[in-house]
Motif scaffolding. Structure first.
Motif, PDB file in Angstrom:
ATOM      1  N   MET A   1       0.830  -1.167   0.000  1.00 13.41           N
ATOM      2  CA  MET A   1       0.000   0.000   0.000  1.00 13.41           C
ATOM      3  C   MET A   1       0.885   1.244   0.000  1.00 13.41           C
ATOM      4  O   MET A   1       1.945   1.262   0.592  1.00 13.41           O
ATOM      5  CB  MET A   1      -0.876  -0.014   1.259  1.00 13.41           C
ATOM      6  N   SER A   2       0.436   2.288  -0.679  1.00 21.91           N
ATOM      7  CA  SER A   2       1.208   3.517  -0.713  1.00 21.91           C
ATOM      8  C   SER A   2       0.276   4.725  -0.764  1.00 21.91           C
ATOM      9  O   SER A   2      -0.911   4.596  -1.058  1.00 21.91           O
ATOM     10  CB  SER A   2       2.159   3.522  -1.912  1.00 21.91           C
ATOM     11  N   ILE A   3       0.858   5.869  -0.464  1.00 20.58           N
ATOM     12  CA  ILE A   3       0.115   7.121  -0.533  1.00 20.58           C
ATOM     13  C   ILE A   3       0.874   8.092  -1.425  1.00 20.58           C
ATOM     14  O   ILE A   3       2.085   7.986  -1.581  1.00 20.58           O
ATOM     15  CB  ILE A   3      -0.105   7.744   0.860  1.00 20.58           C
ATOM     16  N   VAL A   4       0.132   9.017  -2.008  1.00 21.66           N
ATOM     17  CA  VAL A   4       0.720  10.052  -2.838  1.00 21.66           C
ATOM     18  C   VAL A   4       0.569  11.377  -2.097  1.00 21.66           C
ATOM     19  O   VAL A   4      -0.529  11.745  -1.659  1.00 21.66           O
ATOM     20  CB  VAL A   4       0.039  10.116  -4.222  1.00 21.66           C
ATOM     21  N   ILE A   5       1.677  12.075  -1.952  1.00 20.35           N
ATOM     22  CA  ILE A   5       1.677  13.354  -1.244  1.00 20.35           C
ATOM     23  C   ILE A   5       2.037  14.455  -2.245  1.00 20.35           C
ATOM     24  O   ILE A   5       3.147  14.461  -2.783  1.00 20.35           O
ATOM     25  CB  ILE A   5       2.686  13.343  -0.088  1.00 20.35           C
ATOM     26  N   PRO A   6       1.098  15.364  -2.502  1.00 21.17           N
ATOM     27  CA  PRO A   6       1.414  16.470  -3.413  1.00 21.17           C
ATOM     28  C   PRO A   6       2.330  17.480  -2.734  1.00 21.17           C
ATOM     29  O   PRO A   6       2.242  17.712  -1.529  1.00 21.17           O
ATOM     30  CB  PRO A   6       0.045  17.077  -3.713  1.00 21.17           C
ATOM     31  N   ILE A   7       3.217  18.067  -3.525  1.00 22.25           N
ATOM     32  CA  ILE A   7       4.154  19.065  -3.014  1.00 22.25           C
ATOM     33  C   ILE A   7       4.198  20.208  -4.018  1.00 22.25           C
ATOM     34  O   ILE A   7       4.354  19.977  -5.219  1.00 22.25           O
ATOM     35  CB  ILE A   7       5.550  18.465  -2.814  1.00 22.25           C
ATOM     36  N   SER A   8       4.067  21.419  -3.504  1.00 18.40           N
ATOM     37  CA  SER A   8       4.103  22.581  -4.382  1.00 18.40           C
ATOM     38  C   SER A   8       4.751  23.742  -3.650  1.00 18.40           C
ATOM     39  O   SER A   8       4.468  23.982  -2.471  1.00 18.40           O
ATOM     40  CB  SER A   8       2.680  22.952  -4.800  1.00 18.40           C
ATOM     41  N   PRO A 119       5.578   4.214   0.249  1.00 15.09           N
ATOM     42  CA  PRO A 119       5.013   2.905   0.582  1.00 15.09           C
ATOM     43  C   PRO A 119       4.654   2.800   2.068  1.00 15.09           C
ATOM     44  O   PRO A 119       5.321   2.100   2.838  1.00 15.09           O
ATOM     45  CB  PRO A 119       6.141   1.943   0.212  1.00 15.09           C
ATOM     46  N   ILE A 120       3.636   3.520   2.450  1.00 20.99           N
ATOM     47  CA  ILE A 120       3.198   3.478   3.848  1.00 20.99           C
ATOM     48  C   ILE A 120       1.688   3.295   3.883  1.00 20.99           C
ATOM     49  O   ILE A 120       0.996   3.619   2.913  1.00 20.99           O
ATOM     50  CB  ILE A 120       3.606   4.754   4.618  1.00 20.99           C
ATOM     51  N   PRO A 121       1.162   2.792   4.990  1.00 22.03           N
ATOM     52  CA  PRO A 121      -0.283   2.579   5.095  1.00 22.03           C
ATOM     53  C   PRO A 121      -1.053   3.898   5.010  1.00 22.03           C
ATOM     54  O   PRO A 121      -0.589   4.944   5.458  1.00 22.03           O
ATOM     55  CB  PRO A 121      -0.459   1.952   6.481  1.00 22.03           C
ATOM     56  N   ARG A 122      -2.247   3.835   4.445  1.00 21.86           N
ATOM     57  CA  ARG A 122      -3.103   5.024   4.317  1.00 21.86           C
ATOM     58  C   ARG A 122      -3.368   5.684   5.664  1.00 21.86           C
ATOM     59  O   ARG A 122      -3.495   6.893   5.751  1.00 21.86           O
ATOM     60  CB  ARG A 122      -4.430   4.652   3.678  1.00 21.86           C
ATOM     61  N   LEU A 123      -3.452   4.883   6.696  1.00 21.23           N
ATOM     62  CA  LEU A 123      -3.732   5.429   8.024  1.00 21.23           C
ATOM     63  C   LEU A 123      -2.635   6.379   8.501  1.00 21.23           C
ATOM     64  O   LEU A 123      -2.867   7.256   9.315  1.00 21.23           O
ATOM     65  CB  LEU A 123      -3.922   4.303   9.040  1.00 21.23           C
ATOM     66  N   ALA A 124      -1.447   6.198   7.985  1.00 21.56           N
ATOM     67  CA  ALA A 124      -0.324   7.047   8.395  1.00 21.56           C
ATOM     68  C   ALA A 124      -0.274   8.363   7.621  1.00 21.56           C
ATOM     69  O   ALA A 124       0.507   9.253   7.953  1.00 21.56           O
ATOM     70  CB  ALA A 124       0.987   6.297   8.214  1.00 21.56           C
ATOM     71  N   LYS A 125      -1.118   8.510   6.618  1.00 21.54           N
ATOM     72  CA  LYS A 125      -1.072   9.703   5.766  1.00 21.54           C
ATOM     73  C   LYS A 125      -1.238  10.988   6.574  1.00 21.54           C
ATOM     74  O   LYS A 125      -0.541  11.967   6.323  1.00 21.54           O
ATOM     75  CB  LYS A 125      -2.127   9.621   4.675  1.00 21.54           C
ATOM     76  N   ARG A 126      -2.137  10.988   7.543  1.00 20.46           N
ATOM     77  CA  ARG A 126      -2.367  12.202   8.334  1.00 20.46           C
ATOM     78  C   ARG A 126      -1.121  12.641   9.078  1.00 20.46           C
ATOM     79  O   ARG A 126      -0.905  13.815   9.307  1.00 20.46           O
ATOM     80  CB  ARG A 126      -3.506  11.988   9.332  1.00 20.46           C
ATOM     81  N   LEU A 127      -0.285  11.698   9.462  1.00 17.15           N
ATOM     82  CA  LEU A 127       0.954  12.030  10.164  1.00 17.15           C
ATOM     83  C   LEU A 127       2.096  12.338   9.204  1.00 17.15           C
ATOM     84  O   LEU A 127       2.893  13.241   9.440  1.00 17.15           O
ATOM     85  CB  LEU A 127       1.361  10.877  11.082  1.00 17.15           C
ATOM     86  N   VAL A 128       2.168  11.583   8.123  1.00 16.78           N
ATOM     87  CA  VAL A 128       3.297  11.681   7.214  1.00 16.78           C
ATOM     88  C   VAL A 128       3.186  12.898   6.299  1.00 16.78           C
ATOM     89  O   VAL A 128       4.189  13.572   6.034  1.00 16.78           O
ATOM     90  CB  VAL A 128       3.447  10.382   6.394  1.00 16.78           C
ATOM     91  N   LYS A 129       1.991  13.208   5.819  1.00 20.66           N
ATOM     92  CA  LYS A 129       1.838  14.313   4.876  1.00 20.66           C
ATOM     93  C   LYS A 129       2.376  15.638   5.439  1.00 20.66           C
ATOM     94  O   LYS A 129       3.156  16.311   4.766  1.00 20.66           O
ATOM     95  CB  LYS A 129       0.386  14.461   4.445  1.00 20.66           C
ATOM     96  N   PRO A 130       2.018  16.053   6.661  1.00 22.12           N
ATOM     97  CA  PRO A 130       2.574  17.311   7.178  1.00 22.12           C
ATOM     98  C   PRO A 130       4.095  17.252   7.353  1.00 22.12           C
ATOM     99  O   PRO A 130       4.786  18.239   7.101  1.00 22.12           O
ATOM    100  CB  PRO A 130       1.888  17.503   8.527  1.00 22.12           C
ATOM    101  N   PHE A 131       4.613  16.090   7.740  1.00 25.52           N
ATOM    102  CA  PHE A 131       6.059  15.932   7.895  1.00 25.52           C
ATOM    103  C   PHE A 131       6.759  16.127   6.550  1.00 25.52           C
ATOM    104  O   PHE A 131       7.741  16.858   6.447  1.00 25.52           O
ATOM    105  CB  PHE A 131       6.396  14.555   8.478  1.00 25.52           C
ATOM    106  N   VAL A 132       6.271  15.471   5.512  1.00 29.13           N
ATOM    107  CA  VAL A 132       6.889  15.560   4.193  1.00 29.13           C
ATOM    108  C   VAL A 132       6.771  16.985   3.651  1.00 29.13           C
ATOM    109  O   VAL A 132       7.743  17.538   3.144  1.00 29.13           O
ATOM    110  CB  VAL A 132       6.270  14.534   3.224  1.00 29.13           C
TER     111      VAL A 132
END
Length: 154
Positions: A1-8, A119-132
């Motif tokens: 499973m993976s997530i996509v994080i937009p960056i601009s 490649p991280i679980p969707r549940l982690a998106k809320r934590l990972v997106k602000p970090f990235v």
């Protein structure tokens, strides 16, 4: 499973360096990228294509390495440098440098848009997106500061 994080990111800044000196530095991809922090390796692939391999980052639970390939183009008479994503790696970025003479120096516009697939679980998106997002902003801030130091010596 993976997530996509937009960056601009989009920003403008000024340097007293001449537009020619700024263009020469920014259009020399390896020289420009040498100012960007946490680049483990920049691989020249030919035909103005480069693979960026960033240092690994993350927390104890989630580690990742961003790798992506871009193709560069520039126009010296119009004073721009642009890059476009190639289909390699876990990121894709496009952007530009646009240069304008202002007084004795140069007004610089920088844009970079894209995404990173992790490649991280969707549940982690809320934590990972602000970090990235925060990490990318900090890296770009350091990049611009490093360039400014070099421009001041030109």
């Amino acid at each position: 499973m993976s997530i996509v994080i937009p960056i601009s990111i989009s920003l403008n800044f000024y340097t007293q360096a001449s537009i020619q000196d700024v263009f020469e530095l920014l259009s020399d991809v390896p020289r420009s990228v040498s100012h960007f922090p946490n680049v483990e390796k920049l691989v020249a692939l030919g035909d103005e294509q480069y693979r960026w391999e960033m240092e690994k980052m993350g927390s104890q639970n989630y580690h990742f390495q961003v790798k992506y390939t871009t193709r560069y183009q520039w126009n010296e008479s119009e004073r721009w440098i642009r890059w476009y994503p190639m289909s390699e790696g876990n990121g894709a970025f496009s952007g530009c440098w646009q240069l304008h003479t202002e007084g004795e120096g140069t007004r610089i516009h920088f844009e970079n848009d894209g995404h990173i697939q992790l490649p991280i679980p969707r549940l982690a998106k809320r934590l990972v997106k602000p970090f990235v997002s925060r990490t990318f902003q900090e890296l770009c801030d350091i990049y611009i500061a490093n360039l400014q130091q070099t421009f001041a010596r030109l």
